[in-house]
Design a protein around this motif. Structure first.
Motif, PDB file in Angstrom:
ATOM      1  N   UNK A  40      -7.652  -0.386   6.917  1.00  0.00           N
ATOM      2  CA  UNK A  40      -7.154  -1.554   6.185  1.00  0.00           C
ATOM      3  C   UNK A  40      -5.827  -1.209   5.512  1.00  0.00           C
ATOM      4  N   UNK A  41      -4.974  -2.209   5.279  1.00  0.00           N
ATOM      5  CA  UNK A  41      -3.651  -1.947   4.676  1.00  0.00           C
ATOM      6  C   UNK A  41      -3.710  -1.214   3.332  1.00  0.00           C
ATOM      7  N   UNK A  42      -4.694  -1.534   2.495  1.00  0.00           N
ATOM      8  CA  UNK A  42      -4.784  -0.906   1.173  1.00  0.00           C
ATOM      9  C   UNK A  42      -5.817   0.212   1.124  1.00  0.00           C
ATOM     10  N   UNK A  43      -6.313   0.647   2.304  1.00  0.00           N
ATOM     11  CA  UNK A  43      -7.358   1.680   2.353  1.00  0.00           C
ATOM     12  C   UNK A  43      -8.457   1.346   1.346  1.00  0.00           C
ATOM     13  N   UNK A  44      -9.021   0.173   1.509  1.00  0.00           N
ATOM     14  CA  UNK A  44      -9.925  -0.411   0.535  1.00  0.00           C
ATOM     15  C   UNK A  44     -11.244   0.343   0.404  1.00  0.00           C
ATOM     16  N   UNK A  45     -11.551   0.736  -0.824  1.00  0.00           N
ATOM     17  CA  UNK A  45     -12.838   1.325  -1.175  1.00  0.00           C
ATOM     18  C   UNK A  45     -13.696   0.209  -1.739  1.00  0.00           C
ATOM     19  N   UNK A  46     -14.842  -0.045  -1.113  1.00  0.00           N
ATOM     20  CA  UNK A  46     -15.776  -1.061  -1.575  1.00  0.00           C
ATOM     21  C   UNK A  46     -17.021  -0.353  -2.089  1.00  0.00           C
ATOM     22  N   UNK A  47     -17.397  -0.666  -3.333  1.00  0.00           N
ATOM     23  CA  UNK A  47     -18.534  -0.017  -3.979  1.00  0.00           C
ATOM     24  C   UNK A  47     -19.587  -1.065  -4.308  1.00  0.00           C
TER      25      UNK A  47
ATOM     26  N   UNK B 108     -13.922   9.655 -10.301  1.00  0.00           N
ATOM     27  CA  UNK B 108     -14.501  10.404  -9.185  1.00  0.00           C
ATOM     28  C   UNK B 108     -13.484  10.583  -8.063  1.00  0.00           C
ATOM     29  N   UNK B 109     -12.727   9.533  -7.770  1.00  0.00           N
ATOM     30  CA  UNK B 109     -11.703   9.600  -6.726  1.00  0.00           C
ATOM     31  C   UNK B 109     -10.562  10.515  -7.170  1.00  0.00           C
ATOM     32  N   UNK B 110     -10.137  10.375  -8.425  1.00  0.00           N
ATOM     33  CA  UNK B 110      -9.050  11.206  -8.955  1.00  0.00           C
ATOM     34  C   UNK B 110      -9.433  12.678  -8.998  1.00  0.00           C
ATOM     35  N   UNK B 111     -10.699  12.966  -9.254  1.00  0.00           N
ATOM     36  CA  UNK B 111     -11.179  14.346  -9.300  1.00  0.00           C
ATOM     37  C   UNK B 111     -10.971  15.039  -7.950  1.00  0.00           C
ATOM     38  N   UNK B 112     -11.013  14.255  -6.881  1.00  0.00           N
ATOM     39  CA  UNK B 112     -10.795  14.797  -5.537  1.00  0.00           C
ATOM     40  C   UNK B 112      -9.319  14.801  -5.151  1.00  0.00           C
ATOM     41  N   UNK B 113      -8.447  14.310  -6.048  1.00  0.00           N
ATOM     42  CA  UNK B 113      -7.010  14.346  -5.789  1.00  0.00           C
ATOM     43  C   UNK B 113      -6.418  13.082  -5.211  1.00  0.00           C
ATOM     44  N   UNK B 114      -7.124  11.965  -5.316  1.00  0.00           N
ATOM     45  CA  UNK B 114      -6.654  10.691  -4.762  1.00  0.00           C
ATOM     46  C   UNK B 114      -6.565   9.648  -5.874  1.00  0.00           C
TER      47      UNK B 114
ATOM     48  N   UNK C 174     -11.064  13.172   6.682  1.00  0.00           N
ATOM     49  CA  UNK C 174     -11.057  14.346   5.801  1.00  0.00           C
ATOM     50  C   UNK C 174     -10.924  13.913   4.339  1.00  0.00           C
ATOM     51  N   UNK C 175     -10.109  12.889   4.092  1.00  0.00           N
ATOM     52  CA  UNK C 175      -9.965  12.353   2.737  1.00  0.00           C
ATOM     53  C   UNK C 175     -11.291  11.760   2.268  1.00  0.00           C
ATOM     54  N   UNK C 176     -11.950  11.025   3.153  1.00  0.00           N
ATOM     55  CA  UNK C 176     -13.247  10.421   2.817  1.00  0.00           C
ATOM     56  C   UNK C 176     -14.251  11.522   2.473  1.00  0.00           C
ATOM     57  N   UNK C 177     -14.267  12.563   3.267  1.00  0.00           N
ATOM     58  CA  UNK C 177     -15.171  13.682   3.006  1.00  0.00           C
ATOM     59  C   UNK C 177     -14.908  14.312   1.642  1.00  0.00           C
TER      60      UNK C 177
END
Length: 72
Positions: free
Chosen positions: A38-45, A59-65, A14-17
């Motif tokens: 993964x331990x750090x919930x790694x986002x790879x771009x 972009x991530x902060x705009x979604x509240x993360x 749900x967070x990914x969505x």
């Protein structure tokens, strides 16, 4: 092709969505993945421009993360 890695607090599908549209809207992003197991919930771009870290973070902060760039 450049790869940027970010520590995040994105933990579920749900967070990914919630961040998907924001990340897909960044023109320089060719692909991305979040390892929620993964331990750090790694986002790879994958990107053509390694100077877009601030755009990914916004972009991530705009979604509240949160997303913190992991320096190589």
């Amino acid at each position: 092709m450049e790869t940027l890695n970010f520590k995040t607090n994105i933990k579920s599908s749900a967070d990914v969505a919630a961040v998907t549209l924001n990340l897909n809207d960044i023109e320089q992003v060719d692909g991305w993945n979040i390892a929620t197991d993964a331990p750090d919930n790694l986002l790879t771009v994958q990107t053509t421009d390694n100077r877009i870290a601030h755009l990914v973070q916004k972009a991530v902060e705009k979604a509240g993360y949160t997303a913190q760039l992991v320096e190589p």
